[in-house]
Design a protein around this motif. Structure first.
Motif, mmCIF file in Angstrom:
data_model
loop_
_atom_site.group_PDB
_atom_site.id
_atom_site.type_symbol
_atom_site.label_atom_id
_atom_site.label_comp_id
_atom_site.label_asym_id
_atom_site.label_seq_id
_atom_site.Cartn_x
_atom_site.Cartn_y
_atom_site.Cartn_z
ATOM 1 N N PRO A 166 38.670 3.230 -42.734
ATOM 2 C CA PRO A 166 39.535 4.404 -42.650
ATOM 3 C C PRO A 166 39.164 5.443 -43.713
ATOM 4 O O PRO A 166 38.892 5.099 -44.851
ATOM 5 N N GLY A 167 39.108 6.687 -43.293
ATOM 6 C CA GLY A 167 38.795 7.755 -44.233
ATOM 7 C C GLY A 167 37.308 8.065 -44.347
ATOM 8 O O GLY A 167 36.898 8.788 -45.244
ATOM 9 N N CYS A 168 36.506 7.543 -43.419
ATOM 10 C CA CYS A 168 35.059 7.784 -43.465
ATOM 11 C C CYS A 168 34.588 8.849 -42.477
ATOM 12 O O CYS A 168 33.402 8.977 -42.226
ATOM 13 N N ALA A 169 35.510 9.588 -41.906
ATOM 14 C CA ALA A 169 35.190 10.680 -40.968
ATOM 15 C C ALA A 169 34.558 10.175 -39.680
ATOM 16 O O ALA A 169 33.821 10.906 -39.012
ATOM 17 N N THR A 170 34.864 8.959 -39.296
ATOM 18 C CA THR A 170 34.273 8.389 -38.081
ATOM 19 C C THR A 170 34.538 9.232 -36.840
ATOM 20 O O THR A 170 33.589 9.537 -36.095
ATOM 21 N N PRO A 171 35.786 9.643 -36.574
ATOM 22 C CA PRO A 171 36.003 10.446 -35.359
ATOM 23 C C PRO A 171 35.216 11.760 -35.353
ATOM 24 O O PRO A 171 34.653 12.143 -34.321
ATOM 25 N N GLU A 172 35.149 12.412 -36.501
ATOM 26 C CA GLU A 172 34.442 13.691 -36.588
ATOM 27 C C GLU A 172 32.939 13.497 -36.396
ATOM 28 O O GLU A 172 32.288 14.269 -35.689
ATOM 29 N N ILE A 173 32.393 12.463 -37.036
ATOM 30 C CA ILE A 173 30.958 12.189 -36.901
ATOM 31 C C ILE A 173 30.642 11.776 -35.469
ATOM 32 O O ILE A 173 29.659 12.234 -34.879
ATOM 33 N N ALA A 174 31.488 10.924 -34.881
ATOM 34 C CA ALA A 174 31.282 10.496 -33.493
ATOM 35 C C ALA A 174 31.310 11.691 -32.550
ATOM 36 O O ALA A 174 30.501 11.777 -31.615
ATOM 37 N N LYS A 175 32.212 12.622 -32.794
ATOM 38 C CA LYS A 175 32.314 13.815 -31.932
ATOM 39 C C LYS A 175 31.028 14.636 -32.011
ATOM 40 O O LYS A 175 30.500 15.072 -30.980
ATOM 41 N N GLN A 176 30.511 14.826 -33.214
ATOM 42 C CA GLN A 176 29.263 15.590 -33.360
ATOM 43 C C GLN A 176 28.085 14.848 -32.721
ATOM 44 O O GLN A 176 27.236 15.461 -32.072
ATOM 45 N N LEU A 177 28.055 13.522 -32.881
ATOM 46 C CA LEU A 177 26.995 12.732 -32.255
ATOM 47 C C LEU A 177 27.088 12.826 -30.736
ATOM 48 O O LEU A 177 26.077 12.955 -30.046
ATOM 49 N N SER A 178 28.309 12.767 -30.230
ATOM 50 C CA SER A 178 28.541 12.859 -28.792
ATOM 51 C C SER A 178 27.986 14.169 -28.227
ATOM 52 O O SER A 178 27.310 14.184 -27.199
ATOM 53 N N GLU A 179 28.272 15.248 -28.925
ATOM 54 C CA GLU A 179 27.804 16.559 -28.481
ATOM 55 C C GLU A 179 26.286 16.670 -28.562
ATOM 56 O O GLU A 179 25.637 17.136 -27.629
ATOM 57 N N ARG A 180 25.731 16.214 -29.658
ATOM 58 C CA ARG A 180 24.278 16.330 -29.869
ATOM 59 C C ARG A 180 23.479 15.406 -28.966
ATOM 60 O O ARG A 180 22.409 15.767 -28.493
ATOM 61 N N LEU A 181 23.983 14.188 -28.747
ATOM 62 C CA LEU A 181 23.247 13.195 -27.958
ATOM 63 C C LEU A 181 23.660 13.175 -26.485
ATOM 64 O O LEU A 181 23.120 12.391 -25.704
ATOM 65 N N GLN A 182 24.639 14.027 -26.140
ATOM 66 C CA GLN A 182 25.145 14.066 -24.765
ATOM 67 C C GLN A 182 25.638 12.691 -24.319
ATOM 68 O O GLN A 182 25.276 12.194 -23.247
ATOM 69 N N MET A 183 26.461 12.090 -25.166
ATOM 70 C CA MET A 183 27.051 10.781 -24.876
ATOM 71 C C MET A 183 28.566 10.899 -24.928
ATOM 72 O O MET A 183 29.106 11.678 -25.707
ATOM 73 N N GLN A 184 29.215 10.094 -24.128
ATOM 74 C CA GLN A 184 30.675 10.065 -24.116
ATOM 75 C C GLN A 184 31.165 9.150 -25.241
ATOM 76 O O GLN A 184 30.544 8.131 -25.542
ATOM 77 N N ILE A 185 32.286 9.523 -25.853
ATOM 78 C CA ILE A 185 32.916 8.671 -26.868
ATOM 79 C C ILE A 185 33.940 7.794 -26.170
ATOM 80 O O ILE A 185 34.761 8.276 -25.397
ATOM 81 N N ILE A 186 33.884 6.509 -26.473
ATOM 82 C CA ILE A 186 34.842 5.553 -25.928
ATOM 83 C C ILE A 186 35.578 4.931 -27.108
ATOM 84 O O ILE A 186 34.964 4.331 -27.976
ATOM 85 N N ALA A 187 36.875 5.095 -27.133
ATOM 86 C CA ALA A 187 37.682 4.494 -28.201
ATOM 87 C C ALA A 187 39.004 4.026 -27.606
ATOM 88 O O ALA A 187 39.144 2.878 -27.209
ATOM 89 N N GLY A 188 39.962 4.919 -27.505
ATOM 90 C CA GLY A 188 41.272 4.577 -26.980
ATOM 91 C C GLY A 188 41.247 4.115 -25.535
ATOM 92 O O GLY A 188 42.104 3.342 -25.100
ATOM 93 N N GLN A 189 40.240 4.552 -24.776
ATOM 94 C CA GLN A 189 40.151 4.157 -23.374
ATOM 95 C C GLN A 189 39.966 2.645 -23.235
ATOM 96 O O GLN A 189 40.338 2.060 -22.229
#
Length: 189
Positions: free
Chosen positions: A1-24
């Motif tokens: 917690p507190g490592c900016a995981t959601p923000e980093i994942a979002k940027q990776l998702s956009e750059r790599l054209q990948m979907q983020i799967i978490a709450g789903q």
């Protein structure tokens, strides 16, 4: 917690054209187990004691025991993982998916850095942020230990480990992408 995981994942998702799967994943486990999503979230977010489980099962028509939960968790993560090109956040995905086909990232930072980030995001006091960080980290470690008999802090379980307090967010994203592309070439994927 507190490592900016959601923000980093979002940027990776956009750059790599990948979907983020978490709450789903929680939603799909609930569907697979024919359970209420709130009950599944309770299992994930906080370990339920056996006594609590027995009491709950007396009053509810459907209770998800730990072994059954793990079956549904693995089924959902495996299904998502087989489709590839997704970023899965948490829930033991590195322990479910085959390491040869899964690029596994762990983000870390010193407690003080994480507490400062949590304070900024949640607009809470230092004590509240520290309690949140310590409790959440402990719960996550217990979850991985219980369901996968693994130590989430074992660096051998990851392809790359990044101390986000040593990087800008953009730097962390670039480092992950570079490592991922190198990993992919090595795997011929």
């Amino acid at each position: 917690p507190g490592c900016a995981t959601p923000e980093i994942a979002k940027q990776l998702s956009e750059r790599l054209q990948m979907q983020i799967i978490a709450g789903q994943i929680t939603e799909q486990i609930a569907k697979s187990a024919l359970m209420d999503e709130k009950a599944v979230k309770a299992i994930i977010e906080k370990e339920v004691t056996k006594r609590d489980g027995w009491l709950t099962s007396l009053f509810e028509t459907r209770y998800l025991f730990p072994a059954d939960f793990l079956i549904h968790l693995k089924k959902v993560i495996d299904t998502v993982g087989r489709h590839g090109d997704v970023i899965i956040i948490g829930l033991g995905a590195p322990y479910v998916l085959p390491p040869a086909k899964t690029f596994r990232v762990r983000l870390i930072a010193p407690l003080n850095s994480r507490v400062n980030r949590i304070m900024a995001i949640k607009s809470c006091s230092r004590d509240e942020a520290e309690r949140y960080a310590v409790t959440t980290e402990s719960d996550r470690r217990a979850f991985i230990q219980k369901y996968f008999n693994a130590d989430v802090t074992n660096p051998a379980d990851y392809d790359i480990l990044i101390n986000v307090s040593s990087f800008t967010m953009a730097g962390a994203v670039e480092t992950i992408i570079s490592a991922f592309e190198t990993w992919k070439k090595g795997k011929n994927l």
